[in-house]
Design a protein around this motif. Structure first.
Motif, PDB file in Angstrom:
ATOM      1  N   GLY A  23       0.789  -1.228   0.000  1.00  5.96           N
ATOM      2  CA  GLY A  23       0.000   0.000   0.000  1.00  5.96           C
ATOM      3  C   GLY A  23       0.818   1.273   0.000  1.00  5.96           C
ATOM      4  O   GLY A  23       0.437   2.266   0.650  1.00  5.96           O
ATOM      5  N   SER A  24       1.953   1.278  -0.699  1.00  8.12           N
ATOM      6  CA  SER A  24       2.843   2.445  -0.808  1.00  8.12           C
ATOM      7  C   SER A  24       3.416   2.884   0.532  1.00  8.12           C
ATOM      8  O   SER A  24       3.834   4.032   0.698  1.00  8.12           O
ATOM      9  CB  SER A  24       2.095   3.628  -1.465  1.00  8.12           C
ATOM     10  OG  SER A  24       1.661   3.280  -2.757  1.00  8.12           O
ATOM     11  N   ARG A  25       3.420   1.986   1.506  1.00  3.91           N
ATOM     12  CA  ARG A  25       3.986   2.277   2.816  1.00  3.91           C
ATOM     13  C   ARG A  25       5.116   1.288   3.114  1.00  3.91           C
ATOM     14  O   ARG A  25       5.055   0.122   2.728  1.00  3.91           O
ATOM     15  CB  ARG A  25       2.930   2.169   3.914  1.00  3.91           C
ATOM     16  CG  ARG A  25       1.835   3.230   3.837  1.00  3.91           C
ATOM     17  CD  ARG A  25       0.769   3.002   4.917  1.00  3.91           C
ATOM     18  NE  ARG A  25       1.325   3.056   6.258  1.00  3.91           N
ATOM     19  CZ  ARG A  25       1.539   1.990   7.029  1.00  3.91           C
ATOM     20  NH1 ARG A  25       1.258   0.778   6.588  1.00  3.91           N
ATOM     21  NH2 ARG A  25       2.050   2.135   8.254  1.00  3.91           N
ATOM     22  N   LEU A  26       6.140   1.784   3.823  1.00  8.69           N
ATOM     23  CA  LEU A  26       7.225   0.898   4.225  1.00  8.69           C
ATOM     24  C   LEU A  26       6.824   0.093   5.460  1.00  8.69           C
ATOM     25  O   LEU A  26       6.925  -1.136   5.474  1.00  8.69           O
ATOM     26  CB  LEU A  26       8.493   1.712   4.496  1.00  8.69           C
ATOM     27  CG  LEU A  26       9.773   0.904   4.770  1.00  8.69           C
ATOM     28  CD1 LEU A  26      10.090   0.004   3.580  1.00  8.69           C
ATOM     29  CD2 LEU A  26      10.940   1.854   5.025  1.00  8.69           C
ATOM     30  N   GLY A  27       6.383   0.761   6.490  1.00 12.26           N
ATOM     31  CA  GLY A  27       5.862   0.081   7.671  1.00 12.26           C
ATOM     32  C   GLY A  27       6.869  -0.746   8.440  1.00 12.26           C
ATOM     33  O   GLY A  27       6.493  -1.745   9.077  1.00 12.26           O
ATOM     34  N   TRP A  28       8.165  -0.374   8.409  1.00  9.73           N
ATOM     35  CA  TRP A  28       9.169  -1.095   9.184  1.00  9.73           C
ATOM     36  C   TRP A  28       9.268  -0.482  10.577  1.00  9.73           C
ATOM     37  O   TRP A  28       9.281   0.744  10.728  1.00  9.73           O
ATOM     38  CB  TRP A  28      10.526  -1.034   8.501  1.00  9.73           C
ATOM     39  CG  TRP A  28      10.606  -1.860   7.245  1.00  9.73           C
ATOM     40  CD1 TRP A  28       9.594  -2.581   6.685  1.00  9.73           C
ATOM     41  CD2 TRP A  28      11.748  -2.036   6.406  1.00  9.73           C
ATOM     42  NE1 TRP A  28      10.022  -3.210   5.541  1.00  9.73           N
ATOM     43  CE2 TRP A  28      11.350  -2.891   5.350  1.00  9.73           C
ATOM     44  CE3 TRP A  28      13.049  -1.577   6.446  1.00  9.73           C
ATOM     45  CZ2 TRP A  28      12.219  -3.270   4.339  1.00  9.73           C
ATOM     46  CZ3 TRP A  28      13.933  -1.950   5.437  1.00  9.73           C
ATOM     47  CH2 TRP A  28      13.515  -2.793   4.395  1.00  9.73           C
ATOM     48  N   HIS A  29       9.354  -1.333  11.585  1.00 13.07           N
ATOM     49  CA  HIS A  29       9.403  -0.872  12.973  1.00 13.07           C
ATOM     50  C   HIS A  29      10.560  -1.553  13.708  1.00 13.07           C
ATOM     51  O   HIS A  29      10.948  -2.675  13.378  1.00 13.07           O
ATOM     52  CB  HIS A  29       8.088  -1.172  13.700  1.00 13.07           C
ATOM     53  CG  HIS A  29       6.881  -0.650  12.986  1.00 13.07           C
ATOM     54  ND1 HIS A  29       6.564   0.678  12.912  1.00 13.07           N
ATOM     55  CD2 HIS A  29       5.909  -1.302  12.289  1.00 13.07           C
ATOM     56  CE1 HIS A  29       5.456   0.836  12.220  1.00 13.07           C
ATOM     57  NE2 HIS A  29       5.039  -0.355  11.817  1.00 13.07           N
ATOM     58  N   PHE A  30      11.078  -0.862  14.708  1.00  8.00           N
ATOM     59  CA  PHE A  30      12.190  -1.379  15.505  1.00  8.00           C
ATOM     60  C   PHE A  30      11.663  -2.022  16.780  1.00  8.00           C
ATOM     61  O   PHE A  30      10.830  -1.448  17.484  1.00  8.00           O
ATOM     62  CB  PHE A  30      13.155  -0.243  15.860  1.00  8.00           C
ATOM     63  CG  PHE A  30      14.274  -0.666  16.771  1.00  8.00           C
ATOM     64  CD1 PHE A  30      15.367  -1.365  16.282  1.00  8.00           C
ATOM     65  CD2 PHE A  30      14.223  -0.383  18.129  1.00  8.00           C
ATOM     66  CE1 PHE A  30      16.396  -1.759  17.125  1.00  8.00           C
ATOM     67  CE2 PHE A  30      15.252  -0.763  18.978  1.00  8.00           C
ATOM     68  CZ  PHE A  30      16.343  -1.455  18.470  1.00  8.00           C
ATOM     69  N   ASP A  31      12.129  -3.248  17.057  1.00  9.50           N
ATOM     70  CA  ASP A  31      11.763  -3.948  18.285  1.00  9.50           C
ATOM     71  C   ASP A  31      13.053  -4.352  19.002  1.00  9.50           C
ATOM     72  O   ASP A  31      13.886  -5.080  18.441  1.00  9.50           O
ATOM     73  CB  ASP A  31      10.927  -5.195  17.963  1.00  9.50           C
ATOM     74  CG  ASP A  31      10.509  -5.937  19.218  1.00  9.50           C
ATOM     75  OD1 ASP A  31       9.454  -5.591  19.783  1.00  9.50           O
ATOM     76  OD2 ASP A  31      11.241  -6.869  19.624  1.00  9.50           O
ATOM     77  N   ARG A  32      13.221  -3.876  20.230  1.00  7.08           N
ATOM     78  CA  ARG A  32      14.476  -4.088  20.953  1.00  7.08           C
ATOM     79  C   ARG A  32      14.750  -5.573  21.211  1.00  7.08           C
ATOM     80  O   ARG A  32      15.884  -6.036  21.093  1.00  7.08           O
ATOM     81  CB  ARG A  32      14.449  -3.309  22.267  1.00  7.08           C
ATOM     82  CG  ARG A  32      15.757  -3.373  23.040  1.00  7.08           C
ATOM     83  CD  ARG A  32      15.713  -2.465  24.261  1.00  7.08           C
ATOM     84  NE  ARG A  32      15.542  -1.065  23.871  1.00  7.08           N
ATOM     85  CZ  ARG A  32      15.412  -0.067  24.733  1.00  7.08           C
ATOM     86  NH1 ARG A  32      15.395  -0.321  26.040  1.00  7.08           N
ATOM     87  NH2 ARG A  32      15.285   1.166  24.305  1.00  7.08           N
ATOM     88  N   ALA A  33      13.713  -6.320  21.554  1.00 13.06           N
ATOM     89  CA  ALA A  33      13.911  -7.751  21.848  1.00 13.06           C
ATOM     90  C   ALA A  33      14.354  -8.512  20.589  1.00 13.06           C
ATOM     91  O   ALA A  33      15.269  -9.349  20.642  1.00 13.06           O
ATOM     92  CB  ALA A  33      12.627  -8.347  22.408  1.00 13.06           C
ATOM     93  N   LEU A  34      13.712  -8.213  19.470  1.00 12.61           N
ATOM     94  CA  LEU A  34      14.097  -8.850  18.210  1.00 12.61           C
ATOM     95  C   LEU A  34      15.515  -8.449  17.812  1.00 12.61           C
ATOM     96  O   LEU A  34      16.296  -9.266  17.312  1.00 12.61           O
ATOM     97  CB  LEU A  34      13.121  -8.455  17.101  1.00 12.61           C
ATOM     98  CG  LEU A  34      11.990  -9.429  16.767  1.00 12.61           C
ATOM     99  CD1 LEU A  34      11.124  -8.868  15.657  1.00 12.61           C
ATOM    100  CD2 LEU A  34      12.531 -10.795  16.382  1.00 12.61           C
TER     101      LEU A  34
END
Length: 420
Positions: free
Chosen positions: A207-218
């Motif tokens: 949908g024309s979005r990157l949507g990447w997020h940072f998760d400290r545990a991962l």
């Protein structure tokens, strides 16, 4: 291709289509690499071409540092998590890879600025090293997502297109008599173009979005998981380039250029063995559970690979003078004798590649690490003795000894596994 996709199991059809695209991409890359090497070798001459090859060798020794959180960790995580968490997995992997890549680039530039290498080599490496910012953080992360879908076509098409454009730009710079150090930036431009294209493809699918997020545990998990495989791969690439690293300390850059010209062609020939192993691995090794059937498959694969590599090496040996003259020109005639001996390295390299499939099948990470540590140590010891006496031929002996050591570890592991 369409008939293949419409028939049978869709998963099998998708995997076979992936294999076809992988083979086409590998052949394109090999052809482009030979064309570019020929252009640069003729334009730069043996001396500066030796410096160019040495700069590439240094990059290929440094770059594996950025391979933290490899596909063997990232792809299963993507598959095991629900689609809603894909952005978090990719974002956390991206943050780790980008952090390591930026650090590696800064350290490389500081080392160049300190003057610890030839000035021209340093200028060439300065541009080449920028590829680290794009290869693993962008290309590697998006490609892991594509692998989780068993759909590598976008990445392969982007790589083929970028390689062809790069070859055209190299030709243009040669015609314009560009400075030798300017060519390294084309490799950085190629990596940026592929990374940008894959990022745009990912966004178009979401949908024309990157949507990447940072998760400290991962992030912490990715930083620790796969460390043994990571160190093993670093040792493997150091082994593969150790001949040029040690040879550069004993001979002139012109002599290194002759050796590197022969090895450039030989490595593309050996790449066919690796492509063969990657192509047949899923059907003949990874998916086979019965011990007797796996043993039969391995015996056939070893025999087929040995026969193919021996036949190919014999042909290349006979045509060495013609091939070197056509690709690199008359100034590299002395590289033909090195090439005649180098092509026979494809036999132990091919045998090792097939044996390595069993190590990867059972995720024997400590076997992988031990194997390349042993090969690296043996190659170093042989090079230390042989290079001062035989120069380029001594470096080939070191490579041969390392390949034999690696194949021996594979055979020992296979015998141990089959017995237990």
């Amino acid at each position: 291709m369409r008939a293949l996709l419409r028939s049978g199991n869709p998963d099998v059809a998708r995997a076979l289509a992936n294999i076809v695209w992988l083979g086409l991409e590998r052949l394109t890359q090999i052809a482009v690499a030979i064309v570019i090497s020929g252009l640069l070798a003729r334009y730069l001459g043996p001396g500066d071409f030796g410096k160019w090859q040495y700069a590439n060798t240094l990059l290929l020794v440094i770059a594996p540092i950025t391979w933290v959180c490899g596909a063997e960790i990232l792809v299963p995580t993507i598959v095991q998590r629900p689609p809603t968490e894909t952005g978090t997995v990719l974002g956390s992997g991206f943050a780790l890879r980008m952090g390591v890549s930026v650090l590696a680039l800064i350290v490389t530039w500081i080392w160049i600025a300190a003057g610890d290498t030839d000035p021209m080599v340093g200028l060439m490496l300065a541009g080449l090293a920028v590829t680290m910012l794009f290869r693993e953080p962008f290309i590697g992360v998006v490609n892991s997502w594509l692998q989780s879908l068993t759909y590598s076509k976008p990445q392969l098409i982007a790589s083929m297109a970028a390689a062809i454009v790069k070859a055209a730009l190299v030709y243009m710079l040669v015609r314009l008599a560009a400075a030798p150090q300017s060519f390294g930036w084309l490799w950085a431009l190629e990596a940026a173009a592929i990374g940008g294209a894959l990022l745009l493809y990912y966004m178009r699918r979401h949908g024309s979005r990157l949507g990447w997020h940072f998760d400290r545990a991962l992030f912490r998990h990715f930083a620790s998981a796969g460390t043994v495989f990571w160190i093993g791969l670093i040792c493997m690439y150091l082994f593969l380039k150790l001949d040029r690293l040690m040879l550069a300390q004993r001979v002139s850059f012109a002599e290194l250029g002759l050796y590197s010209a022969a090895q450039q062609l030989n490595e593309n020939w050996i790449a066919l063995a690796l492509m063969l192993s990657q192509t047949i691995a899923p059907a003949f090794v990874y998916r086979v559970q019965e011990t007797a059937r796996l043993k039969r498959n391995l015996l056939r694969l070893f025999a087929m690979t040995a026969a193919l590599m021996i036949a190919g090496a014999a042909v290349l040996d006979a045509l060495a003078g013609f091939i070197i003259a056509r690709v690199f020109g008359p100034n590299y005639a002395d590289a033909a004798n090195i090439f005649r001996w180098a092509v026979w390295l494809s036999v132990p390299a091919g045998i090792e590649a097939i044996g390595n499939l069993v190590v990867l099948k059972y995720q024997a990470k400590y076997v992988l690490l031990s194997k390349w540590l042993l090969s690296l140590a043996i190659a170093f010891a042989v090079n230390w003795i042989a290079i001062p006496r035989s120069e380029g031929y001594g470096a080939l002996i070191g490579l041969a000894a390392g390949y034999v050591a690696a194949a021996s570890v594979n055979f020992y592991y296979i015998r141990f596994w089959l017995r237990t």
